[in-house]
Design an enzyme around this catalytic site. Structure first.
Site, mmCIF file in Angstrom:
data_model
loop_
_atom_site.group_PDB
_atom_site.id
_atom_site.type_symbol
_atom_site.label_atom_id
_atom_site.label_comp_id
_atom_site.label_asym_id
_atom_site.label_seq_id
_atom_site.Cartn_x
_atom_site.Cartn_y
_atom_site.Cartn_z
ATOM 1 N N ASP A 1 0.814 -1.215 0.000
ATOM 2 C CA ASP A 1 0.000 0.000 0.000
ATOM 3 C C ASP A 1 0.848 1.266 0.000
ATOM 4 O OD1 ASP A 1 1.003 -0.294 2.539
ATOM 5 O OD2 ASP A 1 -0.891 -0.016 3.589
ATOM 6 N N GLU B 1 9.595 -2.352 14.034
ATOM 7 C CA GLU B 1 10.805 -1.857 13.387
ATOM 8 C C GLU B 1 11.958 -1.773 14.383
ATOM 9 O OE1 GLU B 1 7.220 -0.021 11.307
ATOM 10 O OE2 GLU B 1 7.885 -0.389 13.350
#
Length: 312
Positions: free
Chosen positions: A176, A262
Protein backbone atom coordinates in the site's frame (compact mmCIF):
# COMPACT_ATOMS: atom_id res chain seq x y z
CA UNK A 1 38.37 26.99 -98.03
CA UNK A 2 38.12 29.92 -95.64
CA UNK A 3 34.37 29.49 -95.38
CA UNK A 4 34.83 25.81 -94.48
CA UNK A 5 37.28 26.62 -91.65
CA UNK A 6 35.06 29.39 -90.36
CA UNK A 7 32.03 27.10 -90.23
CA UNK A 8 33.97 24.46 -88.26
CA UNK A 9 35.21 27.15 -85.84
CA UNK A 10 31.62 28.20 -85.16
CA UNK A 11 30.66 24.60 -84.48
CA UNK A 12 33.46 24.13 -81.93
CA UNK A 13 33.12 27.49 -80.19
CA UNK A 14 30.09 26.61 -77.96
CA UNK A 15 31.73 23.44 -76.67
CA UNK A 16 34.94 25.31 -75.81
CA UNK A 17 32.94 27.89 -73.86
CA UNK A 18 31.10 25.15 -71.91
CA UNK A 19 34.39 23.47 -70.91
CA UNK A 20 35.83 26.81 -69.71
CA UNK A 21 32.72 27.55 -67.56
CA UNK A 22 32.76 24.08 -65.91
CA UNK A 23 36.45 24.37 -65.04
CA UNK A 24 35.90 27.83 -63.55
CA UNK A 25 33.02 26.63 -61.28
CA UNK A 26 34.96 23.59 -60.00
CA UNK A 27 38.04 25.70 -59.12
CA UNK A 28 35.91 28.07 -56.99
CA UNK A 29 34.78 25.30 -54.52
CA UNK A 30 36.55 25.12 -51.08
CA UNK A 31 38.83 22.11 -50.58
CA UNK A 32 37.35 19.10 -48.73
CA UNK A 33 38.56 18.54 -45.11
CA UNK A 34 41.14 15.83 -44.62
CA UNK A 35 39.70 12.52 -43.38
CA UNK A 36 40.78 11.34 -39.94
CA UNK A 37 42.88 8.18 -40.02
CA UNK A 38 41.10 4.95 -39.03
CA UNK A 39 41.85 3.39 -35.68
CA UNK A 40 41.42 6.64 -33.76
CA UNK A 41 44.81 6.74 -32.07
CA UNK A 42 44.88 10.13 -30.46
CA UNK A 43 48.41 10.87 -29.43
CA UNK A 44 50.62 11.58 -32.39
CA UNK A 45 50.75 14.24 -35.17
CA UNK A 46 47.93 15.50 -37.32
CA UNK A 47 45.69 18.30 -36.14
CA UNK A 48 45.84 17.10 -32.52
CA UNK A 49 42.42 18.65 -31.71
CA UNK A 50 39.50 17.07 -29.87
CA UNK A 51 37.34 14.65 -31.83
CA UNK A 52 33.91 15.86 -32.97
CA UNK A 53 31.15 15.31 -30.37
CA UNK A 54 29.44 12.70 -32.54
CA UNK A 55 32.61 10.60 -32.56
CA UNK A 56 33.18 10.61 -28.79
CA UNK A 57 32.72 7.34 -26.97
CA UNK A 58 29.51 7.18 -24.89
CA UNK A 59 29.94 7.28 -21.09
CA UNK A 60 30.45 3.84 -19.63
CA UNK A 61 27.59 2.49 -17.53
CA UNK A 62 27.99 0.08 -14.71
CA UNK A 63 27.22 -3.42 -16.00
CA UNK A 64 23.86 -4.61 -14.68
CA UNK A 65 25.43 -7.88 -13.53
CA UNK A 66 27.67 -5.90 -11.15
CA UNK A 67 24.73 -4.26 -9.37
CA UNK A 68 23.74 -5.66 -5.95
CA UNK A 69 20.38 -7.44 -6.13
CA UNK A 70 17.52 -5.73 -4.32
CA UNK A 71 15.23 -8.17 -2.50
CA UNK A 72 11.78 -6.73 -1.78
CA UNK A 73 9.64 -8.59 0.76
CA UNK A 74 5.95 -7.76 0.36
CA UNK A 75 3.28 -9.18 2.69
CA UNK A 76 -0.17 -9.23 1.09
CA UNK A 77 -3.66 -10.39 2.04
CA UNK A 78 -7.00 -10.89 0.29
CA UNK A 79 -9.17 -7.75 -0.03
CA UNK A 80 -10.99 -5.92 -2.85
CA UNK A 81 -8.01 -3.68 -3.68
CA UNK A 82 -5.34 -6.40 -3.48
CA UNK A 83 -4.83 -6.88 -7.22
CA UNK A 84 -4.93 -3.12 -7.88
CA UNK A 85 -2.20 -2.45 -5.32
CA UNK A 86 -0.04 -5.35 -6.48
CA UNK A 87 -0.37 -4.08 -10.06
CA UNK A 88 0.83 -0.62 -9.07
CA UNK A 89 3.76 -2.11 -7.18
CA UNK A 90 4.72 -4.44 -10.04
CA UNK A 91 4.68 -1.53 -12.49
CA UNK A 92 7.30 0.17 -10.33
CA UNK A 93 9.43 -2.93 -9.76
CA UNK A 94 9.61 -3.70 -13.50
CA UNK A 95 11.60 -0.50 -13.96
CA UNK A 96 14.25 -1.46 -11.39
CA UNK A 97 17.31 -3.43 -12.51
CA UNK A 98 18.18 -6.64 -10.62
CA UNK A 99 15.20 -6.71 -8.28
CA UNK A 100 13.81 -9.96 -6.87
CA UNK A 101 10.29 -9.76 -5.46
CA UNK A 102 9.39 -12.00 -2.49
CA UNK A 103 5.60 -11.90 -2.31
CA UNK A 104 4.13 -13.57 0.78
CA UNK A 105 0.41 -14.19 1.11
CA UNK A 106 -1.33 -14.25 4.46
CA UNK A 107 -3.09 -17.51 3.63
CA UNK A 108 -2.96 -21.25 4.21
CA UNK A 109 -2.44 -21.80 0.46
CA UNK A 110 -1.54 -19.74 -2.57
CA UNK A 111 -4.61 -18.03 -3.97
CA UNK A 112 -5.53 -18.34 -7.63
CA UNK A 113 -5.70 -14.57 -8.00
CA UNK A 114 -2.15 -13.92 -6.77
CA UNK A 115 -0.78 -16.97 -8.57
CA UNK A 116 -2.16 -15.72 -11.90
CA UNK A 117 -0.88 -12.25 -11.14
CA UNK A 118 2.65 -13.48 -10.40
CA UNK A 119 2.69 -15.60 -13.57
CA UNK A 120 1.99 -12.53 -15.71
CA UNK A 121 3.92 -9.94 -13.72
CA UNK A 122 7.09 -10.22 -15.81
CA UNK A 123 9.32 -10.06 -12.74
CA UNK A 124 11.73 -12.38 -10.93
CA UNK A 125 9.36 -13.34 -8.14
CA UNK A 126 9.11 -15.90 -5.34
CA UNK A 127 5.53 -16.56 -4.23
CA UNK A 128 5.21 -17.78 -0.64
CA UNK A 129 2.30 -18.15 1.77
CA UNK A 130 1.89 -18.44 5.53
CA UNK A 131 -1.26 -17.73 7.56
CA UNK A 132 -1.39 -15.39 10.52
CA UNK A 133 -2.71 -17.31 13.57
CA UNK A 134 -6.22 -16.18 14.43
CA UNK A 135 -5.21 -15.09 17.94
CA UNK A 136 -2.92 -12.45 16.38
CA UNK A 137 -5.58 -10.94 14.10
CA UNK A 138 -7.12 -8.82 16.82
CA UNK A 139 -7.14 -5.04 16.30
CA UNK A 140 -4.11 -3.30 17.79
CA UNK A 141 -1.70 -6.21 17.32
CA UNK A 142 1.26 -6.05 14.91
CA UNK A 143 0.46 -7.27 11.40
CA UNK A 144 2.40 -9.16 8.72
CA UNK A 145 4.90 -10.58 11.23
CA UNK A 146 4.70 -14.16 9.98
CA UNK A 147 4.86 -13.07 6.34
CA UNK A 148 8.00 -10.94 6.76
CA UNK A 149 9.68 -13.73 8.72
CA UNK A 150 8.81 -16.21 5.96
CA UNK A 151 10.53 -13.92 3.46
CA UNK A 152 13.61 -13.68 5.68
CA UNK A 153 13.73 -17.47 6.08
CA UNK A 154 13.53 -17.99 2.31
CA UNK A 155 16.31 -15.48 1.72
CA UNK A 156 18.64 -17.11 4.24
CA UNK A 157 17.92 -20.60 2.95
CA UNK A 158 18.58 -19.50 -0.64
CA UNK A 159 22.00 -18.06 0.21
CA UNK A 160 23.26 -20.39 2.93
CA UNK A 161 25.16 -22.64 0.50
CA UNK A 162 26.49 -19.86 -1.75
CA UNK A 163 30.01 -18.53 -1.38
CA UNK A 164 30.45 -14.93 -0.24
CA UNK A 165 30.57 -12.18 -1.25
CA UNK A 166 26.87 -12.04 -2.10
CA UNK A 167 26.05 -8.40 -2.83
CA UNK A 168 22.44 -7.61 -2.11
CA UNK A 169 20.05 -5.33 -0.25
CA UNK A 170 16.79 -6.19 1.51
CA UNK A 171 13.87 -3.90 2.17
CA UNK A 172 10.26 -4.39 3.20
CA UNK A 173 7.91 -3.12 0.49
CA UNK A 174 4.33 -3.07 1.74
CA UNK A 175 1.81 -3.17 -1.10
CA UNK A 176 0.00 0.00 0.00
CA UNK A 177 3.01 2.30 -0.48
CA UNK A 178 4.14 4.42 -3.44
CA UNK A 179 7.84 4.39 -4.37
CA UNK A 180 10.03 6.77 -6.36
CA UNK A 181 12.53 5.02 -8.64
CA UNK A 182 15.23 7.19 -7.09
CA UNK A 183 14.77 5.31 -3.82
CA UNK A 184 16.15 2.11 -5.34
CA UNK A 185 19.25 3.92 -6.54
CA UNK A 186 19.77 5.24 -3.02
CA UNK A 187 19.31 1.94 -1.18
CA UNK A 188 21.50 -0.09 -3.55
CA UNK A 189 24.68 1.34 -1.98
CA UNK A 190 23.69 0.25 1.54
CA UNK A 191 26.71 -1.05 3.46
CA UNK A 192 24.88 -2.16 6.61
CA UNK A 193 21.56 -0.41 7.37
CA UNK A 194 20.41 2.70 5.51
CA UNK A 195 17.53 5.03 6.41
CA UNK A 196 15.46 7.78 4.77
CA UNK A 197 12.22 9.78 5.30
CA UNK A 198 8.71 8.40 4.70
CA UNK A 199 5.82 10.59 3.61
CA UNK A 200 2.23 10.62 4.88
CA UNK A 201 2.83 8.62 8.05
CA UNK A 202 2.51 9.05 11.81
CA UNK A 203 -0.21 11.68 11.47
CA UNK A 204 2.26 14.02 9.75
CA UNK A 205 3.23 14.95 6.21
CA UNK A 206 6.43 12.99 6.74
CA UNK A 207 8.68 11.41 9.35
CA UNK A 208 12.46 11.31 9.07
CA UNK A 209 15.70 10.62 10.86
CA UNK A 210 17.37 13.84 12.04
CA UNK A 211 20.92 14.01 10.69
CA UNK A 212 23.90 16.07 11.85
CA UNK A 213 27.36 15.79 10.29
CA UNK A 214 26.27 12.71 8.35
CA UNK A 215 25.03 10.83 11.44
CA UNK A 216 21.52 10.10 12.72
CA UNK A 217 21.05 11.95 16.03
CA UNK A 218 17.29 11.78 16.51
CA UNK A 219 13.86 11.42 14.95
CA UNK A 220 11.28 13.82 13.57
CA UNK A 221 8.10 11.86 14.20
CA UNK A 222 4.49 12.29 15.21
CA UNK A 223 4.30 9.25 17.45
CA UNK A 224 6.52 8.02 20.28
CA UNK A 225 9.81 9.74 19.56
CA UNK A 226 11.28 7.72 22.46
CA UNK A 227 11.34 4.55 20.34
CA UNK A 228 14.91 3.25 19.79
CA UNK A 229 14.30 3.46 16.03
CA UNK A 230 11.34 5.80 15.46
CA UNK A 231 11.00 4.82 11.83
CA UNK A 232 8.39 3.31 9.51
CA UNK A 233 8.81 -0.12 7.91
CA UNK A 234 9.24 1.63 4.54
CA UNK A 235 12.08 3.78 5.85
CA UNK A 236 15.09 1.46 5.90
CA UNK A 237 17.06 -1.16 3.98
CA UNK A 238 19.50 -3.81 5.19
CA UNK A 239 22.54 -5.30 3.50
CA UNK A 240 22.15 -8.96 2.61
CA UNK A 241 25.40 -9.73 4.43
CA UNK A 242 23.94 -8.30 7.63
CA UNK A 243 20.84 -10.49 7.27
CA UNK A 244 22.97 -13.59 6.70
CA UNK A 245 25.35 -12.81 9.56
CA UNK A 246 22.42 -12.43 12.01
CA UNK A 247 20.43 -15.63 11.36
CA UNK A 248 18.25 -15.17 14.45
CA UNK A 249 17.14 -11.64 13.64
CA UNK A 250 13.38 -11.82 13.02
CA UNK A 251 10.20 -9.89 13.75
CA UNK A 252 8.93 -10.90 17.17
CA UNK A 253 5.41 -11.60 18.33
CA UNK A 254 5.98 -12.20 22.01
CA UNK A 255 6.60 -8.98 23.89
CA UNK A 256 6.36 -6.75 20.83
CA UNK A 257 4.01 -3.78 20.95
CA UNK A 258 2.18 -2.16 18.03
CA UNK A 259 4.46 0.28 16.27
CA UNK A 260 7.57 -1.26 17.81
CA UNK A 261 8.32 -4.00 15.29
CA UNK A 262 10.80 -1.86 13.39
CA UNK A 263 12.73 -1.08 16.57
CA UNK A 264 12.60 -4.67 17.81
CA UNK A 265 14.04 -5.88 14.51
CA UNK A 266 16.70 -3.21 14.02
CA UNK A 267 18.00 -3.55 17.58
CA UNK A 268 19.10 -7.07 16.69
CA UNK A 269 21.34 -6.00 13.79
CA UNK A 270 22.57 -2.41 14.26
CA UNK A 271 22.79 0.72 16.40
CA UNK A 272 21.59 4.26 15.73
CA UNK A 273 25.21 5.40 15.40
CA UNK A 274 25.78 2.95 12.52
CA UNK A 275 22.79 4.03 10.42
CA UNK A 276 23.55 5.37 6.93
CA UNK A 277 21.44 8.42 6.00
CA UNK A 278 20.23 8.41 2.39
CA UNK A 279 18.04 10.78 0.35
CA UNK A 280 20.27 13.85 0.74
CA UNK A 281 20.87 13.38 4.46
CA UNK A 282 17.22 12.42 4.99
CA UNK A 283 15.82 15.64 3.50
CA UNK A 284 13.98 14.12 0.50
CA UNK A 285 10.82 12.00 0.58
CA UNK A 286 11.08 9.11 -1.90
CA UNK A 287 8.40 6.79 -0.48
CA UNK A 288 4.84 7.54 0.62
CA UNK A 289 2.55 5.51 2.86
CA UNK A 290 -0.43 6.23 0.61
CA UNK A 291 -2.87 3.45 1.56
CA UNK A 292 -5.63 2.92 -0.98
CA UNK A 293 -8.98 4.29 0.12
CA UNK A 294 -11.38 1.68 1.42
CA UNK A 295 -13.72 0.86 -1.43
CA UNK A 296 -17.46 1.33 -1.24
CA UNK A 297 -19.25 -1.87 -2.26
CA UNK A 298 -22.65 -0.97 -0.80
CA UNK A 299 -24.35 -1.49 -4.15
CA UNK A 300 -22.72 -4.83 -4.83
CA UNK A 301 -25.45 -7.49 -4.96
CA UNK A 302 -25.42 -10.13 -2.26
CA UNK A 303 -25.42 -12.86 -4.88
CA UNK A 304 -23.51 -12.77 -8.14
CA UNK A 305 -25.96 -11.67 -10.83
CA UNK A 306 -23.68 -10.95 -13.80
CA UNK A 307 -23.48 -13.49 -16.60
CA UNK A 308 -19.66 -13.55 -16.38
CA UNK A 309 -17.30 -13.72 -13.43
CA UNK A 310 -14.68 -10.97 -13.77
CA UNK A 311 -11.58 -10.91 -11.60
CA UNK A 312 -10.94 -7.49 -10.05
Amino acid sequence: MKSLLFSRFLLLLPWVLIVIIVLDIDSSRPPLPALAPRGGGGGGGGSGGARPAAARAPPQRRPEAALPTIYAITPTYSRPVQKAELTRLANTFRQVARLHWILVEDAAARSELVSRFVAGAGLPCTHLHVPTPRRYKRPGLPRATEQRNAGLAWLRQRHQHLQPPQPGVLFFADDDNTYSLELFQEMRTTRKVSVWPVGLVGGRRYERPVVENGKVVGWYTGWRADRPFAIDMAGFAVSLQVILSHPKAVFKRRGSQPGMQESDFLKQITTVEELEPKANNCTKVLVWHTRTEKVNLANEPKYHLDTVNIEV
